[in-house]
Design an enzyme around this catalytic site. Structure first.
Site, PDB file in Angstrom:
ATOM      1  N   GLU A   2       1.578  -0.362  -5.059  1.00  0.00           N
ATOM      2  CA  GLU A   2       0.032   0.075  -5.251  1.00  0.00           C
ATOM      3  C   GLU A   2       0.559   1.147  -5.427  1.00  0.00           C
ATOM      4  O   GLU A   2       1.534   1.981  -4.734  1.00  0.00           O
ATOM      5  CB  GLU A   2      -0.744   0.236  -4.260  1.00  0.00           C
ATOM      6  CG  GLU A   2      -2.236   0.071  -4.002  1.00  0.00           C
ATOM      7  CD  GLU A   2      -2.263   1.387  -2.884  1.00  0.00           C
ATOM      8  OE1 GLU A   2      -3.822   2.308  -3.525  1.00  0.00           O
ATOM      9  OE2 GLU A   2      -1.403   2.671  -3.069  1.00  0.00           O
TER      10      GLU A   2
ATOM     11  N   HIS B 214       1.080  -0.721   0.177  1.00  0.00           N
ATOM     12  CA  HIS B 214      -0.283   0.028  -0.058  1.00  0.00           C
ATOM     13  C   HIS B 214       0.540   0.940   0.008  1.00  0.00           C
ATOM     14  O   HIS B 214       1.511   1.212   0.458  1.00  0.00           O
ATOM     15  CB  HIS B 214      -0.906  -0.027   0.787  1.00  0.00           C
ATOM     16  CG  HIS B 214      -1.749   0.671   1.225  1.00  0.00           C
ATOM     17  ND1 HIS B 214      -1.772   2.276   2.611  1.00  0.00           N
ATOM     18  CD2 HIS B 214      -2.767   1.725   0.878  1.00  0.00           C
ATOM     19  CE1 HIS B 214      -2.121   2.364   2.386  1.00  0.00           C
ATOM     20  NE2 HIS B 214      -3.495   2.554   1.496  1.00  0.00           N
ATOM     21  N   ARG B 215       1.132   1.965  -1.419  1.00  0.00           N
ATOM     22  CA  ARG B 215       1.852   3.063  -1.309  1.00  0.00           C
ATOM     23  C   ARG B 215       3.644   2.559  -1.538  1.00  0.00           C
ATOM     24  O   ARG B 215       4.225   3.199  -0.682  1.00  0.00           O
ATOM     25  CB  ARG B 215       1.686   4.141  -0.579  1.00  0.00           C
ATOM     26  CG  ARG B 215      -0.222   4.808  -0.432  1.00  0.00           C
ATOM     27  CD  ARG B 215      -0.677   5.437   0.525  1.00  0.00           C
ATOM     28  NE  ARG B 215      -1.882   5.397   1.060  1.00  0.00           N
ATOM     29  CZ  ARG B 215      -2.439   6.237   1.467  1.00  0.00           C
ATOM     30  NH1 ARG B 215      -1.737   7.459   2.439  1.00  0.00           N
ATOM     31  NH2 ARG B 215      -3.379   6.412   2.287  1.00  0.00           N
TER      32      ARG B 215
ATOM     33  N   HIS C  25      -0.704  10.249  -2.460  1.00  0.00           N
ATOM     34  CA  HIS C  25      -2.137   9.747  -2.033  1.00  0.00           C
ATOM     35  C   HIS C  25      -3.165  11.172  -2.296  1.00  0.00           C
ATOM     36  O   HIS C  25      -3.697  10.957  -2.608  1.00  0.00           O
ATOM     37  CB  HIS C  25      -2.294   8.622  -0.951  1.00  0.00           C
ATOM     38  CG  HIS C  25      -3.294   8.783  -0.318  1.00  0.00           C
ATOM     39  ND1 HIS C  25      -3.842   9.834   0.411  1.00  0.00           N
ATOM     40  CD2 HIS C  25      -4.595   7.873  -0.347  1.00  0.00           C
ATOM     41  CE1 HIS C  25      -5.847   9.619   0.738  1.00  0.00           C
ATOM     42  NE2 HIS C  25      -5.242   8.038   0.199  1.00  0.00           N
TER      43      HIS C  25
ATOM     44  N   ASP D 291      -0.922   5.573  -6.113  1.00  0.00           N
ATOM     45  CA  ASP D 291      -2.479   6.092  -6.228  1.00  0.00           C
ATOM     46  C   ASP D 291      -2.151   7.558  -7.467  1.00  0.00           C
ATOM     47  O   ASP D 291      -0.985   7.858  -7.078  1.00  0.00           O
ATOM     48  CB  ASP D 291      -2.876   6.973  -4.720  1.00  0.00           C
ATOM     49  CG  ASP D 291      -3.183   5.941  -3.905  1.00  0.00           C
ATOM     50  OD1 ASP D 291      -3.943   5.217  -4.101  1.00  0.00           O
ATOM     51  OD2 ASP D 291      -2.773   5.588  -2.581  1.00  0.00           O
TER      52      ASP D 291
ATOM     53  N   GLU E  15      -4.720   3.132  -8.292  1.00  0.00           N
ATOM     54  CA  GLU E  15      -5.714   4.003  -7.916  1.00  0.00           C
ATOM     55  C   GLU E  15      -5.933   5.409  -9.321  1.00  0.00           C
ATOM     56  O   GLU E  15      -4.997   5.638  -9.296  1.00  0.00           O
ATOM     57  CB  GLU E  15      -5.743   4.165  -7.187  1.00  0.00           C
ATOM     58  CG  GLU E  15      -7.495   4.713  -6.578  1.00  0.00           C
ATOM     59  CD  GLU E  15      -7.535   4.496  -4.821  1.00  0.00           C
ATOM     60  OE1 GLU E  15      -6.970   4.380  -4.512  1.00  0.00           O
ATOM     61  OE2 GLU E  15      -8.346   5.097  -4.605  1.00  0.00           O
TER      62      GLU E  15
ATOM     63  N   GLN F  35      -7.752  -0.071 -10.401  1.00  0.00           N
ATOM     64  CA  GLN F  35      -8.488   0.284  -8.847  1.00  0.00           C
ATOM     65  C   GLN F  35      -9.082   2.129  -8.964  1.00  0.00           C
ATOM     66  O   GLN F  35      -8.572   2.766  -9.127  1.00  0.00           O
ATOM     67  CB  GLN F  35      -8.068  -0.203  -7.729  1.00  0.00           C
ATOM     68  CG  GLN F  35      -6.479   0.402  -8.021  1.00  0.00           C
ATOM     69  CD  GLN F  35      -6.178   0.574  -5.949  1.00  0.00           C
ATOM     70  OE1 GLN F  35      -6.485   0.570  -5.513  1.00  0.00           O
ATOM     71  NE2 GLN F  35      -5.100   0.647  -5.860  1.00  0.00           N
TER      72      GLN F  35
HETATM   73  O1  G3P Z   1      -6.876   1.591  -2.565  1.00  0.00           O
HETATM   74  C1  G3P Z   1      -7.185   0.509  -1.685  1.00  0.00           C
HETATM   75  C2  G3P Z   1      -6.756   1.852  -0.258  1.00  0.00           C
HETATM   76  O2  G3P Z   1      -5.920   2.099  -0.846  1.00  0.00           O
HETATM   77  C3  G3P Z   1      -8.162   2.787  -0.728  1.00  0.00           C
HETATM   78  O3  G3P Z   1      -7.739   3.683   0.365  1.00  0.00           O
HETATM   79  O4  G3P Z   1      -7.155   5.820   0.732  1.00  0.00           O
HETATM   80  O5  G3P Z   1      -5.392   3.976   0.685  1.00  0.00           O
HETATM   81  O6  G3P Z   1      -6.243   5.026  -1.444  1.00  0.00           O
HETATM   82  P1  G3P Z   1      -6.604   4.778   0.888  1.00  0.00           P
HETATM   83 CA    CA Z   2      -4.732   4.026  -2.562  1.00  0.00          CA
END
Ligand code: G3P
Ligand code: CA
Length: 297
Positions: A82, A55-56, A97, A84, A164, A200
């Site tokens: 991942e 995540h990130r 993000h 954003d 994302e 996503q």
């Molecule tokens: O993309 C899944 C999760 O990362 C969604 O939450 O706010 O961390 O992008 P966020």
């Molecule tokens: Ca995300």
């Protein structure tokens, strides 16, 4: 005659009772915990494969969305990086993000108000050192905000990307630009590893727009909680990404029955990871890909 109807009545009662007991035992199954299996020989989109989504990047260990955070993630055994996305004033896709630069850089404007060269001049690491003194590193202060192109060029075609689309209404050109970048780097070729790029979004509209350009891209519908109609999502997405706090065995079982992958975000505690895996999720977004890799073995 009376005797016969008594027997029929008794038989009927017996049927009802057996039916009730069967129902009870099947609902018992739903609350029981099962061992999870992770078959790494399967495709990233297989329901028998559990994917580790950084995540990130490994964002508990290094400043989120920086190349170093993604390097750590790869070394720690993550299956996916991942990312954003937001867009600069001059139309470049950057990995970040928030809509604003304030939290993760030394500047306060919106990403969309600044040109790429101005964004690239910012310090995207010192905030992390201040917030996380136990893992601070002087080198983080020299890190910048990478573009999507830089991430892809750094990690190449062997890495898997889980991208994302953020706030698509704010960036009408984002989808075209995203597909252009992916295509320019051969990431949309039909002979590529299945699932090597996932797109996503919380916006179903944005996801469906992606499919208008290219039906073969696997999509994940992000949600805050389980959907009322999983089959409607199955029409365009391979799975759902859901806030782990709203998931339970029942909802995961229903989503899996609808043939959807279930990726839970964002899970950082080992006991929560284990519980979700035992309930049947097929992937986890985590800031600690090292912890998840340890659990998945
Ligand atoms: O993309 C899944 C999760 O990362 C969604 O939450 O706010 O961390 O992008 P966020
Ligand atoms: Ca995300």
């Amino acid at each position: 005659m009376k005797k016969i109807s008594k027997w029929i009545l008794l038989l009927l009662l017996l049927f009802v009772l057996v039916g009730y007991m069967t129902d009870l035992s099947s609902s018992k199954e739903i609350t029981s915990i099962k061992e999870f299996e992770n078959d790494r020989s399967q495709s990233l989109l297989s329901p028998n494969r559990i994917v580790n989504i950084a995540h990130r990047g490994a964002s508990a260990h290094a400043p989120e969305h920086t190349l170093v955070s993604y390097e750590y993630a790869q070394k720690m055994g993550a299956d996916y990086l991942e990312i954003d996305l937001h867009m600069s004033a001059d139309g470049e896709l950057v990995a970040i993000h928030d809509q604003s630069l304030e939290r993760t850089t030394n500047h306060q404007q919106l990403v969309s108000e600044m040109e790429l060269k101005e964004i690239k001049a910012l310090d995207a690491g010192s905030w992390f050192n201040q917030k996380n003194p136990s893992v601070a590193n002087d080198n983080f202060a020299h890190l910048d905000v990478p573009t999507l192109t830089e991430v892809i060029e750094h990690f190449g075609n062997e890495a898997n990307y889980y991208i994302e689309i953020k706030t698509p209404k704010l960036y009408p050109d984002m989808i075209d630009k995203l597909l252009e970048v992916l295509s320019a780097h051969d990431l949309l070729r039909k002979d590529r590893r299945e699932g090597s790029v996932i797109i996503q979004s919380f916006s179903a509209e944005a996801l469906q727009q992606v499919h208008k350009h290219d039906q073969s891209i696997p999509l994940i519908q992000l949600l805050k909680q389980p959907p009322e109609d999983p089959n409607a999502i199955k029409q365009y997405a391979v799975g759902v990404g859901i806030n782990f706090k709203s998931l339970d065995l029942q909802s995961i079982t229903e989503l899996r029955k609808a043939d959807l992958l279930v990726h839970a975000y964002t899970v950082n505690q080992p006991d929560e990871m284990r519980k979700l895996l035992e309930w049947g999720v097929t992937g986890i977004f985590t800031d600690y890909p090292d912890l998840l890799a340890g659990i998945l073995g």
